[in-house]
Scaffold this motif. Structure first.
Motif, PDB file in Angstrom:
ATOM      1  N   VAL A 287       0.838  -1.198   0.000  1.00 16.13           N
ATOM      2  CA  VAL A 287       0.000   0.000   0.000  1.00 16.13           C
ATOM      3  C   VAL A 287       0.875   1.250   0.000  1.00 16.13           C
ATOM      4  CG1 VAL A 287      -1.854   1.235   1.181  1.00 16.13           C
ATOM      5  CG2 VAL A 287      -1.761  -1.267   1.287  1.00 16.13           C
ATOM      6  N   ILE A 288       1.917   1.220   0.836  1.00 14.78           N
ATOM      7  CA  ILE A 288       2.836   2.363   0.928  1.00 14.78           C
ATOM      8  C   ILE A 288       3.514   2.615  -0.408  1.00 14.78           C
ATOM      9  CG2 ILE A 288       4.987   3.163   1.993  1.00 14.78           C
ATOM     10  CD1 ILE A 288       4.080   1.639   4.533  1.00 14.78           C
ATOM     11  N   TYR A 289       3.922   1.548  -1.074  1.00 13.89           N
ATOM     12  CA  TYR A 289       4.575   1.713  -2.385  1.00 13.89           C
ATOM     13  C   TYR A 289       3.624   2.348  -3.391  1.00 13.89           C
ATOM     14  CZ  TYR A 289       7.506   0.705  -6.439  1.00 13.89           C
ATOM     15  OH  TYR A 289       8.285   0.829  -7.569  1.00 13.89           O
ATOM     16  N   GLY A 290       2.363   1.976  -3.314  1.00 13.10           N
ATOM     17  CA  GLY A 290       1.380   2.574  -4.213  1.00 13.10           C
ATOM     18  C   GLY A 290       1.216   4.065  -3.985  1.00 13.10           C
ATOM     19  N   LEU A 291       1.466   4.509  -2.748  1.00 12.40           N
ATOM     20  CA  LEU A 291       1.342   5.931  -2.420  1.00 12.40           C
ATOM     21  C   LEU A 291       2.615   6.706  -2.769  1.00 12.40           C
ATOM     22  CD1 LEU A 291      -0.362   5.585   1.092  1.00 12.40           C
ATOM     23  CD2 LEU A 291      -1.460   6.233  -1.061  1.00 12.40           C
ATOM     24  N   THR A 292       3.770   6.122  -2.483  1.00 10.82           N
ATOM     25  CA  THR A 292       5.043   6.841  -2.665  1.00 10.82           C
ATOM     26  C   THR A 292       5.695   6.580  -4.013  1.00 10.82           C
ATOM     27  OG1 THR A 292       6.377   5.041  -1.727  1.00 10.82           O
ATOM     28  CG2 THR A 292       5.464   6.657  -0.181  1.00 10.82           C
ATOM     29  N   GLU A 293       5.267   5.519  -4.694  1.00  8.93           N
ATOM     30  CA  GLU A 293       5.900   5.068  -5.933  1.00  8.93           C
ATOM     31  C   GLU A 293       7.390   4.766  -5.732  1.00  8.93           C
ATOM     32  OE1 GLU A 293       5.046   8.239  -8.657  1.00  8.93           O
ATOM     33  OE2 GLU A 293       3.059   7.447  -9.120  1.00  8.93           O
ATOM     34  N   GLY A 294       7.730   4.412  -4.498  1.00  8.59           N
ATOM     35  CA  GLY A 294       9.123   4.069  -4.185  1.00  8.59           C
ATOM     36  C   GLY A 294      10.036   5.263  -4.064  1.00  8.59           C
ATOM     37  N   LYS A 295       9.479   6.471  -4.054  1.00 12.76           N
ATOM     38  CA  LYS A 295      10.302   7.684  -4.011  1.00 12.76           C
ATOM     39  C   LYS A 295      10.456   8.171  -2.573  1.00 12.76           C
ATOM     40  CE  LYS A 295       8.847   8.974  -8.679  1.00 12.76           C
ATOM     41  NZ  LYS A 295       8.158   9.985  -9.522  1.00 12.76           N
ATOM     42  N   ARG A 308      -8.359   1.605   2.161  1.00  7.29           N
ATOM     43  CA  ARG A 308      -9.556   1.288   1.384  1.00  7.29           C
ATOM     44  C   ARG A 308      -9.454   1.745  -0.072  1.00  7.29           C
ATOM     45  NH1 ARG A 308     -11.999   3.148   6.292  1.00  7.29           N
ATOM     46  NH2 ARG A 308     -12.295   5.213   5.337  1.00  7.29           N
ATOM     47  N   ARG A 309      -8.471   2.632  -0.348  1.00 10.19           N
ATOM     48  CA  ARG A 309      -8.354   3.191  -1.695  1.00 10.19           C
ATOM     49  C   ARG A 309      -7.859   2.122  -2.674  1.00 10.19           C
ATOM     50  NH1 ARG A 309      -4.290   7.958  -1.905  1.00 10.19           N
ATOM     51  NH2 ARG A 309      -5.701   8.629  -0.233  1.00 10.19           N
ATOM     52  N   ARG A 310      -8.508   2.021  -3.814  1.00  9.92           N
ATOM     53  CA  ARG A 310      -8.105   1.019  -4.801  1.00  9.92           C
ATOM     54  C   ARG A 310      -6.941   1.546  -5.634  1.00  9.92           C
ATOM     55  NH1 ARG A 310      -9.537  -3.593  -7.313  1.00  9.92           N
ATOM     56  NH2 ARG A 310     -11.357  -3.861  -5.951  1.00  9.92           N
ATOM     57  N   THR A 311      -5.821   0.897  -5.511  1.00 10.47           N
ATOM     58  CA  THR A 311      -4.664   1.146  -6.367  1.00 10.47           C
ATOM     59  C   THR A 311      -4.128  -0.218  -6.799  1.00 10.47           C
ATOM     60  OG1 THR A 311      -2.853   1.020  -4.739  1.00 10.47           O
ATOM     61  CG2 THR A 311      -4.071   3.108  -4.850  1.00 10.47           C
ATOM     62  N   PRO A 312      -3.318  -0.283  -7.841  1.00  8.97           N
ATOM     63  CA  PRO A 312      -2.774  -1.584  -8.273  1.00  8.97           C
ATOM     64  C   PRO A 312      -1.918  -2.256  -7.205  1.00  8.97           C
ATOM     65  CG  PRO A 312      -2.494   0.077  -9.984  1.00  8.97           C
ATOM     66  CD  PRO A 312      -2.935   0.813  -8.758  1.00  8.97           C
ATOM     67  N   ASN A 314      -2.592  -1.906  -3.694  1.00  8.80           N
ATOM     68  CA  ASN A 314      -3.291  -2.072  -2.425  1.00  8.80           C
ATOM     69  C   ASN A 314      -3.780  -3.503  -2.294  1.00  8.80           C
ATOM     70  OD1 ASN A 314      -4.823  -1.998  -0.125  1.00  8.80           O
ATOM     71  ND2 ASN A 314      -5.910  -0.116  -0.652  1.00  8.80           N
ATOM     72  N   THR A 315      -2.997  -4.311  -1.595  1.00 10.42           N
ATOM     73  CA  THR A 315      -3.322  -5.732  -1.466  1.00 10.42           C
ATOM     74  C   THR A 315      -4.414  -5.991  -0.439  1.00 10.42           C
ATOM     75  OG1 THR A 315      -1.441  -5.949   0.048  1.00 10.42           O
ATOM     76  CG2 THR A 315      -1.090  -6.585  -2.263  1.00 10.42           C
ATOM     77  N   TYR A 316      -4.950  -4.927   0.160  1.00 11.26           N
ATOM     78  CA  TYR A 316      -6.169  -5.072   0.955  1.00 11.26           C
ATOM     79  C   TYR A 316      -7.391  -5.054   0.052  1.00 11.26           C
ATOM     80  CZ  TYR A 316      -3.587  -4.351   5.305  1.00 11.26           C
ATOM     81  OH  TYR A 316      -2.732  -4.493   6.366  1.00 11.26           O
ATOM     82  N   VAL A 317      -7.212  -4.567  -1.175  1.00 15.37           N
ATOM     83  CA  VAL A 317      -8.322  -4.414  -2.114  1.00 15.37           C
ATOM     84  C   VAL A 317      -8.206  -5.361  -3.305  1.00 15.37           C
ATOM     85  CG1 VAL A 317      -9.492  -2.781  -3.653  1.00 15.37           C
ATOM     86  CG2 VAL A 317      -8.659  -2.013  -1.417  1.00 15.37           C
ATOM     87  N   ILE A 318      -6.970  -5.510  -3.836  1.00 13.18           N
ATOM     88  CA  ILE A 318      -6.777  -6.345  -5.023  1.00 13.18           C
ATOM     89  C   ILE A 318      -6.550  -7.802  -4.628  1.00 13.18           C
ATOM     90  CG2 ILE A 318      -5.769  -4.402  -6.286  1.00 13.18           C
ATOM     91  CD1 ILE A 318      -3.021  -5.883  -5.948  1.00 13.18           C
ATOM     92  N   ASP A 319      -6.772  -8.698  -5.562  1.00  8.46           N
ATOM     93  CA  ASP A 319      -6.467 -10.112  -5.357  1.00  8.46           C
ATOM     94  C   ASP A 319      -5.062 -10.398  -5.894  1.00  8.46           C
ATOM     95  OD1 ASP A 319      -9.040 -10.642  -4.323  1.00  8.46           O
ATOM     96  OD2 ASP A 319      -9.851 -10.870  -6.357  1.00  8.46           O
ATOM     97  N   GLY A 320      -4.395 -11.336  -5.278  1.00  9.63           N
ATOM     98  CA  GLY A 320      -3.104 -11.778  -5.783  1.00  9.63           C
ATOM     99  C   GLY A 320      -1.983 -10.792  -5.549  1.00  9.63           C
ATOM    100  N   LEU A 321      -0.962 -10.911  -6.369  1.00  8.95           N
ATOM    101  CA  LEU A 321       0.236 -10.094  -6.242  1.00  8.95           C
ATOM    102  C   LEU A 321       0.060  -8.720  -6.877  1.00  8.95           C
ATOM    103  CD1 LEU A 321       2.836 -12.827  -7.274  1.00  8.95           C
ATOM    104  CD2 LEU A 321       2.619 -11.839  -4.974  1.00  8.95           C
ATOM    105  N   PRO A 322       0.776  -7.712  -6.407  1.00  7.59           N
ATOM    106  CA  PRO A 322       0.794  -6.419  -7.098  1.00  7.59           C
ATOM    107  C   PRO A 322       1.499  -6.564  -8.447  1.00  7.59           C
ATOM    108  CG  PRO A 322       2.403  -6.436  -5.319  1.00  7.59           C
ATOM    109  CD  PRO A 322       1.620  -7.710  -5.200  1.00  7.59           C
ATOM    110  N   PRO A 323       1.435  -5.561  -9.313  1.00  3.39           N
ATOM    111  CA  PRO A 323       1.973  -5.719 -10.674  1.00  3.39           C
ATOM    112  C   PRO A 323       3.488  -5.762 -10.784  1.00  3.39           C
ATOM    113  CG  PRO A 323       1.141  -3.498 -10.325  1.00  3.39           C
ATOM    114  CD  PRO A 323       0.715  -4.291  -9.127  1.00  3.39           C
TER     115      PRO A 323
END
Length: 390
Positions: A287-295, A308-312, A314-323
């Protein structure tokens, strides 16, 4: 009478020859035999140093017994003009011949000072270390954060034959690596683009002043590719990855979830077991990576709205591994992802000791969470909202 004179002269000549031969044998033994050093020393050859100056320095440091014999041996070996600038470790008991070989072989210094440019998950720092020949190890002399801290005098005044290393901490992001390398004023060259996340091997890289940044990045990528290929071949049967890339994604999550090497196979088992049961991973670092983009680091706790925010990612929202991976995992995390511990664990939470408490059932996990929240309350801290299984 002339016969007596000739006989005496011949005798004297033979005596002189024997004496010279004995002297030469003694000199050879002094040059090739064990030296007087009781413990290793660091010998520095300055730019432009003459053989005479170096031999006197060696004698004063107790590395050789006679500076004249050292010079004669160097002349006889045709190495008198071959001294190389730098700082060199002379081991205990080294012969003059061995010392001459060390000082004329060239290459990087084997002692003296070294600079480690450490790229960490929070910031990059410069560490200056000097080699302690008596203890046989490097000792830290100075440390500072470039662009933030004042540059210590020990660093500014350091010798110009420094050894340089760039070290990547496990879990750094590719953006952090590129940003730090661009700020490394001892390197040269441009970096066209940030490498794909996860493709850089956390490791120590020996460099020289003026080395090309892009070439260094290419070496980091090549090293990570070799590690991944090697460990992929040795993966456990049944791991749920369709490709090495998916294993790398999992390894990056394991890397960010625990800093304890012994825990990594257990952490990996939790996520593998969740995937096998169709459960969401529910891990905060993604989730943190989705917010910071690793920066850089988030610098605060996650908010409920962010969970709760849907991002690619956010593994609380998406199924499986992130991209993509969320960091550059080290070898041990890749190995753990490909060879997870055989457990039934589905949950884990911090246990207050720096490690985690693992659980196979939600009831057991909730008890572990309650214990952790008591610890946090006693410390006056706010418990994290993103806990496995909540």
């Amino acid at each position: 009478m002339w016969r007596a004179i000739a006989s005496n002269a011949l005798t004297l000549f033979i005596v002189v020859l024997v004496a010279v031969a004995g002297l030469l044998a003694w000199g050879r033994q002094q040059f090739t035999g064990p030296g007087p050093l009781a413990e290793s020393v660091c010998v520095r050859v300055e730019r432009g140093d003459s053989l005479s100056a170096v031999s006197r320095k060696l004698e004063s440091q107790g590395a050789i017994s006679d500076a004249r014999i050292f010079r004669i041996g160097a002349d006889y070996s045709d190495k008198a003009g071959g001294l190389k600038f730098g700082s060199y470790l002379v081991p205990e008991g080294a012969s003059m011949a061995r010392i001459l070989e060390i000082l004329t072989a060239g290459g990087q210094s084997t002692c003296g000072s070294e600079v480690i440019y450490r790229i960490g998950v929070v910031t990059a720092e410069v560490i200056l270390r000097d080699y302690d020949a008596a203890e046989g190890r490097y000792v830290e002399v100075a440390k500072f954060v470039p662009g933030t801290d004042e540059v210590p005098a020990a660093y500014s005044d350091a010798a110009d034959d420094l050894r340089w290393r760039v070290t990547l901490a496990e879990g750094v992001t590719s953006w952090q690596v590129v940003d730090s390398l661009r700020k490394a004023d001892f390197l040269d060259g441009e970096i066209a683009a940030v490498p794909d996340e996860g493709t850089l091997a956390p490791d120590s890289y020996e460099v020289a002043q003026g080395d090309d940044r892009a070439a260094l990045l290419a070496e980091m990528q090549a090293r990570q590719a070799r590690i991944l290929a090697e460990l992929w071949k040795a993966r456990a049967a049944g791991v749920p990855y369709a490709s090495p890339q998916e294993a790398l994604i999992m390894a990056s999550i394991v890397e960010k979830e625990t800093g304890l090497p012994a825990e990594r196979p257990q952490v990996a088992s939790v996520f593998v077991n969740r995937l096998a049961r169709g459960m969401r991973l529910q891990t905060d670092p993604t989730v943190i990576y989705g917010l910071t983009e690793g920066k850089g680091a988030l610098g605060r706790g996650l908010r409920q709205s962010e969970l709760r925010r849907r991002t690619p990612f956010n593994t609380y929202v998406i199924d499986g591994l992130p991209p993509t991976p969320i960091a550059n995992p080290g070898r041990l995390s890749i190995e753990a992802a490909l060879n997870p511990a055989p457990t039934e664990y589905l949950y884990f939470v911090a246990d207050g000791s720096g490690g985690h408490a693992f659980a196979s059932t939600l009831a057991e996990h909730n008890r572990n969470v309650a214990a952790w929240r008591k610890i946090e309350a006693a410390r006056g801290a706010t418990p994290p909202v993103g806990i496995q299984g909540d």
